[in-house]
Write a protein that holds these residues in place. Structure first.
Motif, PDB file in Angstrom:
ATOM      1  N   GLU A 158       0.803  -1.215   0.000  1.00  0.00           N
ATOM      2  CA  GLU A 158       0.000   0.000   0.000  1.00  0.00           C
ATOM      3  C   GLU A 158       0.840   1.272   0.000  1.00  0.00           C
ATOM      4  N   GLN A 159       2.021   1.213   0.582  1.00  0.00           N
ATOM      5  CA  GLN A 159       2.808   2.429   0.769  1.00  0.00           C
ATOM      6  C   GLN A 159       4.293   2.119   0.608  1.00  0.00           C
ATOM      7  N   ILE A 160       4.998   2.937  -0.161  1.00  0.00           N
ATOM      8  CA  ILE A 160       6.458   2.877  -0.241  1.00  0.00           C
ATOM      9  C   ILE A 160       7.002   4.105   0.479  1.00  0.00           C
ATOM     10  N   ASP A 161       7.702   3.893   1.563  1.00  0.00           N
ATOM     11  CA  ASP A 161       8.227   5.023   2.329  1.00  0.00           C
ATOM     12  C   ASP A 161       9.435   5.659   1.634  1.00  0.00           C
ATOM     13  N   LEU A 162      10.273   4.822   1.018  1.00  0.00           N
ATOM     14  CA  LEU A 162      11.431   5.331   0.284  1.00  0.00           C
ATOM     15  C   LEU A 162      11.606   4.518  -0.987  1.00  0.00           C
ATOM     16  N   LEU A 163      11.578   5.209  -2.118  1.00  0.00           N
ATOM     17  CA  LEU A 163      11.762   4.591  -3.428  1.00  0.00           C
ATOM     18  C   LEU A 163      13.117   5.028  -3.974  1.00  0.00           C
ATOM     19  N   LYS A 164      14.064   4.092  -4.041  1.00  0.00           N
ATOM     20  CA  LYS A 164      15.391   4.389  -4.581  1.00  0.00           C
ATOM     21  C   LYS A 164      15.503   3.823  -5.983  1.00  0.00           C
ATOM     22  N   ILE A 165      15.978   4.665  -6.924  1.00  0.00           N
ATOM     23  CA  ILE A 165      16.120   4.247  -8.317  1.00  0.00           C
ATOM     24  C   ILE A 165      17.517   4.610  -8.802  1.00  0.00           C
ATOM     25  N   ASP A 166      18.266   3.600  -9.196  1.00  0.00           N
ATOM     26  CA  ASP A 166      19.580   3.814  -9.828  1.00  0.00           C
ATOM     27  C   ASP A 166      19.657   2.845 -10.997  1.00  0.00           C
ATOM     28  N   THR A 167      19.156   3.280 -12.151  1.00  0.00           N
ATOM     29  CA  THR A 167      18.973   2.383 -13.283  1.00  0.00           C
ATOM     30  C   THR A 167      19.724   2.869 -14.523  1.00  0.00           C
ATOM     31  N   GLN A 168      20.762   3.658 -14.322  1.00  0.00           N
ATOM     32  CA  GLN A 168      21.673   4.053 -15.393  1.00  0.00           C
ATOM     33  C   GLN A 168      20.946   4.602 -16.616  1.00  0.00           C
ATOM     34  N   GLY A 169      20.265   5.732 -16.406  1.00  0.00           N
ATOM     35  CA  GLY A 169      19.600   6.421 -17.492  1.00  0.00           C
ATOM     36  C   GLY A 169      18.183   5.973 -17.771  1.00  0.00           C
ATOM     37  N   PHE A 170      17.693   4.986 -17.020  1.00  0.00           N
ATOM     38  CA  PHE A 170      16.369   4.401 -17.257  1.00  0.00           C
ATOM     39  C   PHE A 170      15.364   4.842 -16.191  1.00  0.00           C
ATOM     40  N   GLU A 171      15.617   5.977 -15.558  1.00  0.00           N
ATOM     41  CA  GLU A 171      14.814   6.404 -14.415  1.00  0.00           C
ATOM     42  C   GLU A 171      13.388   6.795 -14.797  1.00  0.00           C
ATOM     43  N   LEU A 172      13.221   7.519 -15.912  1.00  0.00           N
ATOM     44  CA  LEU A 172      11.877   7.975 -16.293  1.00  0.00           C
ATOM     45  C   LEU A 172      10.910   6.821 -16.550  1.00  0.00           C
ATOM     46  N   PRO A 173      11.301   5.762 -17.282  1.00  0.00           N
ATOM     47  CA  PRO A 173      10.374   4.640 -17.444  1.00  0.00           C
ATOM     48  C   PRO A 173       9.966   4.003 -16.109  1.00  0.00           C
ATOM     49  N   VAL A 174      10.899   3.926 -15.166  1.00  0.00           N
ATOM     50  CA  VAL A 174      10.565   3.366 -13.854  1.00  0.00           C
ATOM     51  C   VAL A 174       9.523   4.237 -13.161  1.00  0.00           C
ATOM     52  N   LEU A 175       9.735   5.545 -13.177  1.00  0.00           N
ATOM     53  CA  LEU A 175       8.803   6.471 -12.530  1.00  0.00           C
ATOM     54  C   LEU A 175       7.435   6.446 -13.205  1.00  0.00           C
ATOM     55  N   ARG A 176       7.418   6.398 -14.526  1.00  0.00           N
ATOM     56  CA  ARG A 176       6.142   6.377 -15.245  1.00  0.00           C
ATOM     57  C   ARG A 176       5.361   5.102 -14.971  1.00  0.00           C
ATOM     58  N   GLY A 177       6.067   4.026 -14.673  1.00  0.00           N
ATOM     59  CA  GLY A 177       5.405   2.777 -14.329  1.00  0.00           C
ATOM     60  C   GLY A 177       4.767   2.797 -12.952  1.00  0.00           C
ATOM     61  N   GLY A 178       5.004   3.859 -12.194  1.00  0.00           N
ATOM     62  CA  GLY A 178       4.395   4.014 -10.869  1.00  0.00           C
ATOM     63  C   GLY A 178       3.443   5.192 -10.793  1.00  0.00           C
TER      64      GLY A 178
END
Length: 245
Positions: A158-178
């Motif tokens: 239900e809740q993510i308190d901290l979302l860490k993303i280190d995907t070597q240039g692939f950050e926007l697709p990860v964010l858009r998927g959420g």
């Protein structure tokens, strides 16, 4: 300590190229990421997502920050995941050999000699722009991809308190998927890498990331772990965001 003494101490440290700043209780300082994470997340047992776990560096960081964090760590590379899974992180850490992106499916993942540089994106081979231009590709493999929204729905998160993303240039697709998670205000803080230097072809634009974070009411706290080209231009940095409302 009076102002005269403080000024003298600052001047002494300044002579050695060091900066002294007051640390206020329960306030971020922009210098110590570990300290600031505790202030921003302010939980002893937060639920954290580590997307792009690599060898477990962020897992160790989170375990040093919080007393009992629950961590979902994601690493798509088969070789890197095997090395990650060989370590003992304890029952609070769940490892997933999985990538996260904008759409669920299968995609080609590029493993480079330095595993920290592995990405879905091809390396920019322009030597004048990219210090890693000659990095060798050792394996391209098909990996499973899910979205943040779908993963959380299927795992009853239900809740993510901290979302860490280190995907070597692939950050926007990860964010858009959420997008749904952000729309429902179910992400408390985001820690991600911004690449200003053109390391990969088609990499996420840091200005687009900043704009998307503002749309989701995630406000910039500060930049950490700055790396500069030739000692001047900012090449990449870690950015911390927190929910505004």
């Amino acid at each position: 300590m009076n102002k005269t003494v403080i000024d003298y101490v600052k001047s002494v440290f300044s002579a050695f190229g060091l900066f002294v700043a007051r640390r206020y209780p329960n306030a971020v300082n922009g210098h110590d990421l570990t300290y600031d994470l505790k202030v921003v997340v302010h939980k002893e047992n937060p639920l954290c997502f580590d997307i792009g776990a690599n060898r477990g560096q962020t897992i160790e960081l989170l375990k040093s920050c919080f007393r009992s964090p629950a961590i979902h760590a994601f690493e798509p590379s088969s070789a890197t995941f095997a090395a990650l899974a060989s370590q003992s992180f304890g029952p609070q850490v769940k490892l997933h050999q999985l990538a996260l992106g904008e759409q669920a499916g299968v995609a080609e993942f590029r493993n480079y000699t330095q595993s920290e540089l592995s990405s879905f994106l091809p390396m920019n081979v322009n030597k004048s722009e990219n210090i890693f231009a000659e990095e060798k590709l050792i394996l391209a493999e098909s990996v499973q991809v899910d979205t943040l929204d779908h993963f959380c729905a299927t795992h009853s998160i239900e809740q993510i308190d901290l979302l860490k993303i280190d995907t070597q240039g692939f950050e926007l697709p990860v964010l858009r998927g959420g997008a749904e998670l952000f729309r429902k205000k179910r992400v408390g803080a985001v820690l991600l890498e911004l690449n200003f230097a053109p390391l990969y072809e088609g990499q996420s634009d840091p200005l687009e990331i900043l704009a998307l974070m503002r749309i989701h009411n995630m406000r910039l706290v500060d930049y950490y772990e700055k790396e500069r080209a030739s000692g001047m231009e900012l090449s990449w940095t870690t950015a911390l965001f927190m929910r505004y409302s």
